[in-house]
Write a protein that holds these residues in place. Sequence first.
Motif, mmCIF file in Angstrom:
data_model
loop_
_atom_site.group_PDB
_atom_site.id
_atom_site.type_symbol
_atom_site.label_atom_id
_atom_site.label_comp_id
_atom_site.label_asym_id
_atom_site.label_seq_id
_atom_site.Cartn_x
_atom_site.Cartn_y
_atom_site.Cartn_z
ATOM 1 N N ARG A 177 0.834 -1.202 0.000
ATOM 2 C CA ARG A 177 0.000 0.000 0.000
ATOM 3 C C ARG A 177 0.871 1.255 0.000
ATOM 4 O O ARG A 177 0.540 2.259 -0.640
ATOM 5 C CB ARG A 177 -0.933 0.008 1.216
ATOM 6 N N ILE A 178 1.968 1.207 0.746
ATOM 7 C CA ILE A 178 2.885 2.344 0.748
ATOM 8 C C ILE A 178 3.426 2.576 -0.661
ATOM 9 O O ILE A 178 3.557 3.720 -1.118
ATOM 10 C CB ILE A 178 4.035 2.114 1.751
ATOM 11 N N ALA A 179 3.713 1.485 -1.369
ATOM 12 C CA ALA A 179 4.176 1.606 -2.757
ATOM 13 C C ALA A 179 3.112 2.264 -3.624
ATOM 14 O O ALA A 179 3.431 3.038 -4.536
ATOM 15 C CB ALA A 179 4.541 0.224 -3.313
ATOM 16 N N SER A 180 1.843 1.972 -3.339
ATOM 17 C CA SER A 180 0.752 2.598 -4.093
ATOM 18 C C SER A 180 0.726 4.104 -3.861
ATOM 19 O O SER A 180 0.521 4.890 -4.796
ATOM 20 C CB SER A 180 -0.598 1.992 -3.690
ATOM 21 N N ILE A 181 0.944 4.512 -2.595
ATOM 22 C CA ILE A 181 0.968 5.945 -2.284
ATOM 23 C C ILE A 181 2.176 6.602 -2.940
ATOM 24 O O ILE A 181 2.087 7.710 -3.489
ATOM 25 C CB ILE A 181 0.985 6.162 -0.763
ATOM 26 N N VAL A 182 3.323 5.910 -2.926
ATOM 27 C CA VAL A 182 4.517 6.444 -3.578
ATOM 28 C C VAL A 182 4.267 6.638 -5.070
ATOM 29 O O VAL A 182 4.607 7.679 -5.652
ATOM 30 C CB VAL A 182 5.730 5.515 -3.355
ATOM 31 N N GLY A 183 3.632 5.619 -5.711
ATOM 32 C CA GLY A 183 3.412 5.691 -7.149
ATOM 33 C C GLY A 183 2.317 6.663 -7.529
ATOM 34 O O GLY A 183 2.553 7.636 -8.256
ATOM 35 N N GLN A 184 1.110 6.435 -7.009
ATOM 36 C CA GLN A 184 -0.034 7.265 -7.381
ATOM 37 C C GLN A 184 0.012 8.654 -6.759
ATOM 38 O O GLN A 184 -0.557 9.600 -7.308
ATOM 39 C CB GLN A 184 -1.339 6.587 -6.963
ATOM 40 N N GLY A 185 0.700 8.768 -5.615
ATOM 41 C CA GLY A 185 0.756 10.050 -4.931
ATOM 42 C C GLY A 185 2.027 10.817 -5.205
ATOM 43 O O GLY A 185 2.042 11.819 -5.928
ATOM 44 N N LEU A 186 3.136 10.345 -4.654
ATOM 45 C CA LEU A 186 4.380 11.112 -4.687
ATOM 46 C C LEU A 186 4.937 11.273 -6.098
ATOM 47 O O LEU A 186 5.411 12.358 -6.462
ATOM 48 C CB LEU A 186 5.418 10.445 -3.776
ATOM 49 N N LEU A 187 4.902 10.215 -6.908
ATOM 50 C CA LEU A 187 5.453 10.323 -8.262
ATOM 51 C C LEU A 187 4.650 11.312 -9.102
ATOM 52 O O LEU A 187 5.223 12.123 -9.847
ATOM 53 C CB LEU A 187 5.487 8.950 -8.949
ATOM 54 N N ILE A 188 3.325 11.239 -9.002
ATOM 55 C CA ILE A 188 2.485 12.162 -9.770
ATOM 56 C C ILE A 188 2.667 13.591 -9.256
ATOM 57 O O ILE A 188 2.724 14.546 -10.042
ATOM 58 C CB ILE A 188 1.016 11.724 -9.713
ATOM 59 N N MET A 189 2.784 13.752 -7.939
ATOM 60 C CA MET A 189 3.021 15.080 -7.384
ATOM 61 C C MET A 189 4.393 15.610 -7.805
ATOM 62 O O MET A 189 4.542 16.810 -8.079
ATOM 63 C CB MET A 189 2.894 15.030 -5.865
ATOM 64 N N LEU A 190 5.390 14.734 -7.859
ATOM 65 C CA LEU A 190 6.713 15.145 -8.334
ATOM 66 C C LEU A 190 6.645 15.609 -9.779
ATOM 67 O O LEU A 190 7.204 16.663 -10.139
ATOM 68 C CB LEU A 190 7.695 13.980 -8.193
ATOM 69 N N ALA A 191 5.955 14.833 -10.621
ATOM 70 C CA ALA A 191 5.812 15.225 -12.028
ATOM 71 C C ALA A 191 5.082 16.560 -12.139
ATOM 72 O O ALA A 191 5.434 17.416 -12.961
ATOM 73 C CB ALA A 191 5.070 14.141 -12.799
ATOM 74 N N GLY A 192 4.052 16.761 -11.289
ATOM 75 C CA GLY A 192 3.327 18.022 -11.309
ATOM 76 C C GLY A 192 4.197 19.197 -10.909
ATOM 77 O O GLY A 192 4.103 20.287 -11.497
ATOM 78 N N THR A 193 5.056 18.982 -9.918
ATOM 79 C CA THR A 193 5.981 20.044 -9.511
ATOM 80 C C THR A 193 6.955 20.372 -10.641
ATOM 81 O O THR A 193 7.220 21.545 -10.925
ATOM 82 C CB THR A 193 6.769 19.605 -8.257
ATOM 83 N N LEU A 194 7.465 19.347 -11.297
ATOM 84 C CA LEU A 194 8.404 19.567 -12.403
ATOM 85 C C LEU A 194 7.715 20.231 -13.598
ATOM 86 O O LEU A 194 8.351 20.979 -14.344
ATOM 87 C CB LEU A 194 9.028 18.230 -12.821
ATOM 88 N N GLU A 195 6.401 19.961 -13.762
ATOM 89 C CA GLU A 195 5.669 20.583 -14.863
ATOM 90 C C GLU A 195 5.595 22.102 -14.717
ATOM 91 O O GLU A 195 5.397 22.817 -15.715
ATOM 92 C CB GLU A 195 4.249 20.004 -14.949
ATOM 93 N N SER A 196 5.741 22.598 -13.486
ATOM 94 C CA SER A 196 5.730 24.052 -13.293
ATOM 95 C C SER A 196 7.035 24.696 -13.746
ATOM 96 O O SER A 196 7.112 25.929 -13.845
ATOM 97 C CB SER A 196 5.472 24.378 -11.818
ATOM 98 N N HIS A 197 8.047 23.887 -14.019
ATOM 99 C CA HIS A 197 9.346 24.404 -14.463
ATOM 100 C C HIS A 197 9.719 23.946 -15.872
ATOM 101 O O HIS A 197 10.518 24.609 -16.542
ATOM 102 C CB HIS A 197 10.451 23.967 -13.494
ATOM 103 N N TYR A 198 9.176 22.810 -16.295
ATOM 104 C CA TYR A 198 9.541 22.245 -17.598
ATOM 105 C C TYR A 198 8.282 21.879 -18.373
ATOM 106 O O TYR A 198 7.179 21.851 -17.817
ATOM 107 C CB TYR A 198 10.405 20.987 -17.425
#
Length: 430
Positions: free
Chosen positions: A145-166
């Motif tokens: 379940r933690i892996a699910s939060i890492v994938g669906q949560g943190l990875l998507i949030m990381l991509a969203g943060t990077l989208e504000s710069h790239y």
Amino acid sequence: MNTRKRNPWLWIPSLYTAEGIPYVIVMSVATVMYERMGLSNAQIALYTSWLYLPWVIKPFWSPFVDMMRTKRYWIVLMQLVIGAALGGLAFSMQLPSFLQWSLAFLWLMAFSSATHDIAADGFYMLALSPSEQALFVGIRSTFYRIASIVGQGLLIMLAGTLESHYKPAMAWSLTFGLTAVFFLLLFLYHARMLPHGSGDHAIKDVSWGNVMQGFLETFVSFFRKPQIVVALLFILLYRLPEALLVKICPLFLLGKPDAGGLGLSTQDVGLVQGTVGVIGLTLGGILGGFAAERGGLRRWLWPMVLSITLPDAVYIALAYFQPEGLESVSICVFVEQFGYGFGFTAYMLYLMYFSRGESSTAHYAFCTGFMALGMMLPGMIAGYLQESVGYLNFFIIAMVLCVFTFVVAGMVKIDDDYDAEDEDAEKVSD
């Protein structure tokens, strides 16, 4: 090296984190990524639903994984391949033909992840004693379940943060590149830390003729089980509404308001669906497990049917009112996912119930293959349906299709003594 010399805490959490991340990327993260890369909903749902195929056909090659080389060998090798596939996915984001290449790398990741599932679950049984297996079953589920939060949560949030710069292509390329580095570190860690158990070995002098004959006999015996037609209908249709929703909901959250969506950012989707939603799903599953332990499948079947169907109505409300605040959206997603987690318990209990008897492990594997097929086929048409009728009507249709869940649940028959057998077994084990 003896398995007793390696503390399970040193490898079980990391192993089931490694099992969960690629599955989440293939099934959930890819949907968001393709939306940000400009694909239509119909294309996204069709292409990503095809990625279920390795899990559909997984039972057909699991015997070869069991017999050829060790489970440890397959785990380490598949983690290396998954890391390489993530690296290829990161590179493909920058190519003119990124769609074809990214799908190829995602399919490689899906096939490797399905193979990794076979080996990891088998290794778990071989490397631990029965008491250790019972002790760590909750631990492995927690880290999955933690892996699910890492994938669906943190990875998507990381991509969203990077989208504000790239640009999106660069943002997702960096996201997958960092994930590839992380996964290769997991590969190196497990190559060193996974125990070498005496029970984990390849079968020598294999008679492939006997293997194929045994597999065929097991396959035929599955379709000769009592109530096989009802069981297949239940497996394929119990989650029909969810099979449609799972592909469209993230696209709805990201969709432009003038097209009927909610207009959330990539970061918001990672928070709402990948974090709040996964927490709701986990809590619902835990509560479902407690309920089933005390009352059994017969008592909790219909409450769980209601739980997995009625909360789908929250998406009708979201599509109708199109709220702007994250709070109301988060509450709705939490309620729907909590209901799904609770209601899904009945589904898994029925799969275990139907698989009872001779060749129960193989029969359960066939059930999970049909389970994946039940998600794959509706998902393939979900995007076309949504584009034809719009988000609001799509969610209304999904709600109407909940009638199939009620129908197939009403068709199943549970032996009167089934739950009593479970209670007796628990008393004996105590």
